[in-house]
Design a protein around this motif. Sequence first.
Motif, short mmCIF file in Angstrom:
data_model
loop_
_atom_site.label_atom_id
_atom_site.label_comp_id
_atom_site.label_asym_id
_atom_site.label_seq_id
_atom_site.Cartn_x
_atom_site.Cartn_y
_atom_site.Cartn_z
N VAL A 25 0.84 -1.21 0.00
CA VAL A 25 0.00 0.00 0.00
C VAL A 25 0.87 1.26 0.00
N MET A 26 1.92 1.25 0.82
CA MET A 26 2.81 2.40 0.89
C MET A 26 3.44 2.68 -0.48
N ASN A 27 3.87 1.63 -1.16
CA ASN A 27 4.50 1.80 -2.48
C ASN A 27 3.50 2.32 -3.51
N GLN A 28 2.26 1.80 -3.46
CA GLN A 28 1.24 2.26 -4.40
C GLN A 28 0.92 3.74 -4.19
N ILE A 29 0.81 4.14 -2.94
CA ILE A 29 0.55 5.55 -2.62
C ILE A 29 1.70 6.42 -3.10
N ARG A 30 2.92 6.01 -2.77
CA ARG A 30 4.10 6.80 -3.15
C ARG A 30 4.21 6.95 -4.67
N THR A 32 1.89 6.63 -6.98
CA THR A 32 0.79 7.41 -7.54
C THR A 32 1.00 8.90 -7.29
N TYR A 33 1.35 9.26 -6.07
CA TYR A 33 1.52 10.67 -5.75
C TYR A 33 2.72 11.27 -6.48
N GLN A 34 3.77 10.51 -6.63
CA GLN A 34 4.93 11.02 -7.36
C GLN A 34 4.59 11.24 -8.83
N SER A 35 3.68 10.43 -9.37
CA SER A 35 3.27 10.61 -10.78
C SER A 35 2.49 11.91 -10.96
N PHE A 36 1.96 12.46 -9.87
CA PHE A 36 1.26 13.75 -9.90
C PHE A 36 2.21 14.91 -9.56
N GLY A 37 3.50 14.62 -9.43
CA GLY A 37 4.48 15.68 -9.20
C GLY A 37 4.74 16.03 -7.75
N PHE A 38 4.29 15.20 -6.81
CA PHE A 38 4.55 15.46 -5.40
C PHE A 38 5.95 14.96 -5.02
N THR A 39 6.62 15.73 -4.18
CA THR A 39 7.99 15.43 -3.76
C THR A 39 7.99 14.97 -2.32
N GLN A 40 8.62 13.83 -2.05
CA GLN A 40 8.61 13.29 -0.69
C GLN A 40 9.58 14.04 0.21
N ILE A 41 9.12 14.33 1.43
CA ILE A 41 9.95 15.01 2.43
C ILE A 41 9.83 14.23 3.75
N GLU A 42 10.58 14.66 4.74
CA GLU A 42 10.49 14.05 6.06
C GLU A 42 10.67 15.13 7.12
N LEU A 156 -7.93 14.38 -7.33
CA LEU A 156 -7.59 13.44 -8.40
C LEU A 156 -6.50 12.47 -7.96
N ALA A 157 -5.47 12.98 -7.30
CA ALA A 157 -4.37 12.12 -6.86
C ALA A 157 -4.84 11.11 -5.82
N THR A 158 -5.62 11.58 -4.84
CA THR A 158 -6.07 10.69 -3.77
C THR A 158 -7.02 9.63 -4.28
N THR A 159 -7.96 9.99 -5.13
CA THR A 159 -8.91 9.00 -5.66
C THR A 159 -8.21 8.00 -6.57
N THR A 160 -7.20 8.45 -7.31
CA THR A 160 -6.43 7.52 -8.14
C THR A 160 -5.71 6.49 -7.27
N ALA A 161 -5.12 6.95 -6.17
CA ALA A 161 -4.42 6.05 -5.26
C ALA A 161 -5.39 5.06 -4.61
N LEU A 162 -6.53 5.54 -4.14
CA LEU A 162 -7.50 4.67 -3.47
C LEU A 162 -8.05 3.61 -4.43
N ALA A 163 -8.27 3.99 -5.69
CA ALA A 163 -8.79 3.03 -6.68
C ALA A 163 -7.77 1.92 -6.95
N LYS A 164 -6.48 2.24 -6.90
CA LYS A 164 -5.45 1.23 -7.10
C LYS A 164 -5.35 0.30 -5.90
N ILE A 165 -5.44 0.88 -4.71
CA ILE A 165 -5.23 0.10 -3.49
C ILE A 165 -6.44 -0.77 -3.16
N CYS A 166 -7.63 -0.23 -3.33
CA CYS A 166 -8.87 -0.94 -2.96
C CYS A 166 -9.81 -1.03 -4.17
#
Length: 420
Positions: A25-30, A32-42, A156-166
């Motif tokens: 699930v973590m990989n699918q979320i990551r 998907t969100y990166q495909s929408f141009g989001f950059t991971q931070i910590e 759009l990004a969140t619904t795309t991720a949820l559709a892949k995961i569930c």
Amino acid sequence: MALKKKPVTGMRDVLPAEMRVREYVMNQIRETYQSFGFTQIETPCVEHIENLTSKQGGDNEKLIFKILKRGEKLNLAAAQEENDLTDSGLRYDLTLPLSRYYANNAAQLQSPFKALQMGSVWRADRPQKGRFRQFTQCDIDILGEAGSMAEIELILATTTALAKICPKNAFTVRINDRRILKGMALYSGFPEESMDQVFITLDKMDKIGADGVKAELLELGYEADSVEKYVSLLADTGTSVAAVRVLGDTLDGVLPKTVTENLAGIMDTVTGVAETEFKLEFDPTLVRGMSYYTGTIFEVSMEGFGGSVAGGGRYDEMIGKFTGQKTPACGFSIGFERIITILMDQGGIDAEQAPRKAYLIEKGMDQERLTAIMKQAMEERKAGCQILVSQMNKNKKFQKDQLSKDGYTEFVEFYREALK
């Protein structure tokens, strides 16, 4: 005295079968969100106590795990109140740390900045199914974008991720705007200084129903005419884009038309662009408890789970608390633990994975033969197979049964001497 082997209350050990689901699930979320141009931070898990108790986190501020001062700073004898003993705490969400992060690093970041943050948060809450005191959040936020492009991209990004995961679960995105909430209350005759109290009651709609909301507002002392007008307005307002525009006409004079037009535009664009199937509904009763929300708010409900599985909204004033300058910000958070609960209740995941093979080696294998077996395992790993190398147990059937539960589908047995 023996050490305690069970986790602290509200915390949990994660077994391998669930860990595989969590990683997937973590990989699918990551991805998907990166495909929408989001950059991971910590950001750090520990935050300044002044930030955590700045009256922006709602009830979560009552659930902070506070950390005692250390060394010479911890003076128990001189302490007169709790604040004399603590100077930091574990973060209760990822939004406040992100705001501090952006305020501190904005000069080095793109504008607008699309942030992806995944990590543990802690709340001293009452544990129950799908809710723990330590849990993972997966957030995306767009900072520096004042227009509706932020809300559209986040949905759009969140619904795309949820559709892949569930993929088996239908879900609905409910959307509202805090300004519309206020406009409806003002139109009904509630005084402006009572907005927070009215919204706290309205937020109970899914638990106590319209009659319960009406009764509680009357009990709080509000005018019967205002309460009746408010409850009727909520009941008569539809869930479609057209209903949003009609509501804009109704509230003309207490709410600028641009607010309802902005929300209707978001809904129109998302519906026209989304490639996944989900319902998008206007919900005039949606409140979301966080006091830092200033505009658009949204939640996702999913078939097979009672509560929401994702939520977020616009919080244009939080970063300004750090910098003194208003900075537009909007975010969406997936309820990671709730999604995991849904998937585990369904038996895990069906996604294709690399073949998993176990090499079982008889004890006492000579070094030359063992080296050849290990080399063979390395070659199969390079070819994309997951290889576990393990010594063969006496109870080989039990060993294979346990490995099968962990996802191993093929077993290769190696003996000191060739079997006759």
